[in-house]
Design a protein around this motif. Structure first.
Motif, PDB file in Angstrom:
ATOM      1  N   MET A   1      78.909  46.953   3.422  1.00  0.00           N
ATOM      2  CA  MET A   1      79.658  47.795   2.963  1.00  0.00           C
ATOM      3  C   MET A   1      79.325  49.467   3.104  1.00  0.00           C
ATOM      4  N   GLU A   2      78.077  49.468   2.813  1.00  0.00           N
ATOM      5  CA  GLU A   2      77.302  50.099   3.308  1.00  0.00           C
ATOM      6  C   GLU A   2      77.822  51.283   3.797  1.00  0.00           C
ATOM      7  N   TYR A   3      77.895  50.392   5.446  1.00  0.00           N
ATOM      8  CA  TYR A   3      78.212  50.726   6.895  1.00  0.00           C
ATOM      9  C   TYR A   3      79.567  51.622   6.480  1.00  0.00           C
ATOM     10  N   LEU A   4      80.527  50.430   6.222  1.00  0.00           N
ATOM     11  CA  LEU A   4      82.049  51.123   5.995  1.00  0.00           C
ATOM     12  C   LEU A   4      81.743  52.494   4.921  1.00  0.00           C
ATOM     13  N   GLN A   5      81.354  52.073   4.259  1.00  0.00           N
ATOM     14  CA  GLN A   5      81.316  53.549   2.771  1.00  0.00           C
ATOM     15  C   GLN A   5      80.597  54.945   3.844  1.00  0.00           C
ATOM     16  N   GLU A   6      79.704  55.018   4.460  1.00  0.00           N
ATOM     17  CA  GLU A   6      78.873  56.148   4.734  1.00  0.00           C
ATOM     18  C   GLU A   6      79.938  56.474   5.997  1.00  0.00           C
ATOM     19  N   CYS A   8      81.595  55.186   7.918  1.00  0.00           N
ATOM     20  CA  CYS A   8      83.200  54.764   8.924  1.00  0.00           C
ATOM     21  C   CYS A   8      83.810  55.517   7.659  1.00  0.00           C
ATOM     22  N   GLU A   9      83.197  55.974   6.114  1.00  0.00           N
ATOM     23  CA  GLU A   9      83.728  57.261   5.034  1.00  0.00           C
ATOM     24  C   GLU A   9      84.846  56.379   4.645  1.00  0.00           C
ATOM     25  N   LEU A  10      85.368  54.760   4.118  1.00  0.00           N
ATOM     26  CA  LEU A  10      85.877  54.329   3.693  1.00  0.00           C
ATOM     27  C   LEU A  10      86.230  53.869   2.401  1.00  0.00           C
ATOM     28  N   SER A  11      87.382  54.014   1.734  1.00  0.00           N
ATOM     29  CA  SER A  11      86.777  54.149   0.330  1.00  0.00           C
ATOM     30  C   SER A  11      86.852  52.830  -1.128  1.00  0.00           C
ATOM     31  N   ILE A  15      87.633  49.229   1.483  1.00  0.00           N
ATOM     32  CA  ILE A  15      87.489  48.111   1.590  1.00  0.00           C
ATOM     33  C   ILE A  15      87.570  46.996   1.766  1.00  0.00           C
ATOM     34  N   GLY A  16      87.908  46.987   0.304  1.00  0.00           N
ATOM     35  CA  GLY A  16      88.562  45.821  -1.174  1.00  0.00           C
ATOM     36  C   GLY A  16      90.184  45.495  -0.504  1.00  0.00           C
ATOM     37  N   LYS A  17      90.827  46.715  -0.008  1.00  0.00           N
ATOM     38  CA  LYS A  17      92.231  45.461   0.794  1.00  0.00           C
ATOM     39  C   LYS A  17      91.575  44.697   1.847  1.00  0.00           C
ATOM     40  N   HIS A  18      91.003  45.800   2.766  1.00  0.00           N
ATOM     41  CA  HIS A  18      91.124  44.469   4.097  1.00  0.00           C
ATOM     42  C   HIS A  18      90.299  43.500   4.263  1.00  0.00           C
ATOM     43  N   LEU A  19      89.032  43.462   2.694  1.00  0.00           N
ATOM     44  CA  LEU A  19      88.309  42.282   2.473  1.00  0.00           C
ATOM     45  C   LEU A  19      89.408  40.703   1.737  1.00  0.00           C
ATOM     46  N   LYS A  20      90.076  41.702   0.855  1.00  0.00           N
ATOM     47  CA  LYS A  20      91.654  40.928   0.345  1.00  0.00           C
ATOM     48  C   LYS A  20      91.972  40.293   1.851  1.00  0.00           C
ATOM     49  N   ASN A  21      92.560  40.853   2.609  1.00  0.00           N
ATOM     50  CA  ASN A  21      93.651  39.922   3.816  1.00  0.00           C
ATOM     51  C   ASN A  21      92.616  39.325   4.666  1.00  0.00           C
ATOM     52  N   ILE A  22      91.251  39.542   4.504  1.00  0.00           N
ATOM     53  CA  ILE A  22      90.347  38.386   5.743  1.00  0.00           C
ATOM     54  C   ILE A  22      90.391  36.823   4.195  1.00  0.00           C
ATOM     55  N   LYS A  23      90.257  37.197   3.163  1.00  0.00           N
ATOM     56  CA  LYS A  23      90.355  36.189   3.001  1.00  0.00           C
ATOM     57  C   LYS A  23      91.291  35.455   2.323  1.00  0.00           C
ATOM     58  N   MET A  24      92.397  36.011   2.711  1.00  0.00           N
ATOM     59  CA  MET A  24      93.521  34.890   2.662  1.00  0.00           C
ATOM     60  C   MET A  24      94.268  34.353   3.770  1.00  0.00           C
TER      61      MET A  24
END
Length: 58
Positions: A1-6, A8-11, A15-24
């Motif tokens: 998560m830190e990698y994606l936030q720091e 890749c500068e993702l909000s 990140i939550g949207k992508h995790l939701k799609n992966i879980k689906m």
């Protein structure tokens, strides 16, 4: 998560949207017997969200 936030500068919401799609997709794969991996159902693999405030300038 830190990698994606720091790095890749993702909000957190992105990140939550992508995790939701992966879980689906993972849930669908388990239901269709494509895989038997259920690690995505564990507690630490949760979707994160952050409250946002929107302004409308007139």
């Amino acid at each position: 998560m830190e990698y994606l936030q720091e790095d890749c500068e993702l909000s957190p919401n992105t990140i939550g949207k992508h995790l939701k799609n992966i879980k689906m997709f993972m849930n669908s794969a388990v239901e269709d017997a494509v895989t038997d991996c259920i690690g995505h159902r564990q507690k630490h693999f949760k979707v994160i969200r952050e409250e946002i405030f929107k302004f409308i300038l007139c």
